[in-house]
Scaffold this active site. Structure first.
Site, PDB file in Angstrom:
ATOM      1  N   HIS A   1       6.364  -4.059   1.325  1.00 40.50           N
ATOM      2  CA  HIS A   1       6.246  -2.993   2.312  1.00 40.50           C
ATOM      3  C   HIS A   1       4.799  -2.855   2.788  1.00 40.50           C
ATOM      4  CE1 HIS A   1       7.260   1.191   3.889  1.00 40.50           C
ATOM      5  NE2 HIS A   1       5.935   1.183   3.888  1.00 40.50           N
ATOM      6  N   GLU A   2       3.859  -2.810   1.824  1.00 43.93           N
ATOM      7  CA  GLU A   2       2.452  -2.609   2.204  1.00 43.93           C
ATOM      8  C   GLU A   2       1.896  -3.822   2.952  1.00 43.93           C
ATOM      9  OE1 GLU A   2       1.427   0.268   2.173  1.00 43.93           O
ATOM     10  OE2 GLU A   2       2.955   1.074   0.834  1.00 43.93           O
TER      11      GLU A   2
ATOM     12  N   GLY B   1       1.823   3.943  -1.850  1.00 49.18           N
ATOM     13  CA  GLY B   1       1.024   2.856  -1.310  1.00 49.18           C
ATOM     14  C   GLY B   1       0.509   3.213   0.064  1.00 49.18           C
TER      15      GLY B   1
ATOM     16  N   CYS C   1       8.124   5.788   4.536  1.00 51.60           N
ATOM     17  CA  CYS C   1       6.780   5.336   4.897  1.00 51.60           C
ATOM     18  C   CYS C   1       6.006   6.540   5.406  1.00 51.60           C
ATOM     19  CB  CYS C   1       6.865   4.263   5.978  1.00 51.60           C
ATOM     20  SG  CYS C   1       5.255   3.656   6.520  1.00 51.60           S
ATOM     21  N   LEU C   2       4.771   6.665   4.976  1.00 55.27           N
ATOM     22  CA  LEU C   2       3.959   7.802   5.408  1.00 55.27           C
ATOM     23  C   LEU C   2       3.710   7.772   6.915  1.00 55.27           C
ATOM     24  CD1 LEU C   2       1.398   7.861   2.455  1.00 55.27           C
ATOM     25  CD2 LEU C   2       3.437   9.278   2.752  1.00 55.27           C
TER      26      LEU C   2
ATOM     27  N   GLN D   1      -2.921   2.039   8.474  1.00 54.75           N
ATOM     28  CA  GLN D   1      -2.323   3.380   8.559  1.00 54.75           C
ATOM     29  C   GLN D   1      -3.370   4.479   8.728  1.00 54.75           C
ATOM     30  OE1 GLN D   1       0.370   2.666   4.925  1.00 54.75           O
ATOM     31  NE2 GLN D   1       1.563   4.091   6.151  1.00 54.75           N
TER      32      GLN D   1
ATOM     33  N   HIS E   1       2.693  -4.039   6.558  1.00 49.72           N
ATOM     34  CA  HIS E   1       1.821  -3.247   7.431  1.00 49.72           C
ATOM     35  C   HIS E   1       0.686  -4.097   7.994  1.00 49.72           C
ATOM     36  CE1 HIS E   1       3.191   0.911   7.291  1.00 49.72           C
ATOM     37  NE2 HIS E   1       3.364   0.841   5.980  1.00 49.72           N
TER      38      HIS E   1
HETATM   39 NI    NI Z   1       4.454   2.272   4.900  1.00 49.91          NI
END
Ligand code: NI
Length: 179
Positions: free
Chosen positions: A142-143, A47, A100-101, A52, A146
């Site tokens: 999670h997304e 995701g 998480c990226l 991000q 953000h």
């Molecule tokens: Ni993340």
């Protein structure tokens, strides 16, 4: 195709509340979403949220057939979600590992609501709603976090289960995911 740089924890945009996509911004969405999908796939993520890659709009993408990062996870349909809304169904929580990226190399044990209802607009401008549970519900939470400037470390309660993956899981076979 454009793989964009992913901002990392500490960047101010990752702490900001993203803005709803407005009518006159819709024309720019296909390009943004394509970049988000390219970036997510290049990083082998499940995701990605627009902030991000430095865009403060309320847009998230997620989904996979099979994830190298989460090999045991059931598939989630590829989803583009614009201006999402969501609510927890019931109070049941479960904990699970997240990465998480924007927080590369680390993992945390994060409690999330098990049952979730979410809704929003797709790229086709059709509003849709889903009720989901388990890993699908976790990924959406999670997304969407953000979009409100929240990264998963802020959700960690047990800090003995937050750290660098090689330290938490010295045996590579025991790792819940790989970067
Ligand atoms: Ni993340």
């Amino acid at each position: 195709m454009a793989v964009r740089p992913i901002l990392r924890m500490g960047h101010s945009l990752l702490r900001a509340v993203a803005k709803p996509v407005t009518e006159d911004q819709w024309a720019a969405l296909p390009t943004l979403v394509e970049d988000m999908l390219d970036t997510m796939r290049a990083a082998r993520g499940v995701g990605l949220a627009a902030p991000q890659i430095g865009v403060d709009w309320r847009v998230v993408v997620f989904g996979f057939e099979r994830s190298e990062r989460y090999p045991d996870a059931p598939p989630i349909p590829l989803t583009i979600l614009v201006n999402p809304v969501w609510s927890f169904l019931g109070s049941e929580e479960e904990e699970g590992w997240e990465g998480c990226l924007s927080v590369p190399g680390l993992r945390g044990w994060v409690p999330r609501a098990v049952h979730l209802r979410y809704a929003g607009w797709g790229l086709d401008r059709v509003f849709f709603e889903r009720e989901v549970e388990g890993f699908h519900a976790r990924v959406v939470q999670h997304e969407c976090d953000h979009l409100d400037g929240v990264l998963y470390p802020a959700r960690v309660r047990d800090f003995s289960r937050f750290g660098f993956i090689e330290e938490l899981f010295p045996d590579p076979d025991q790792r819940p995911e790989s970067d």
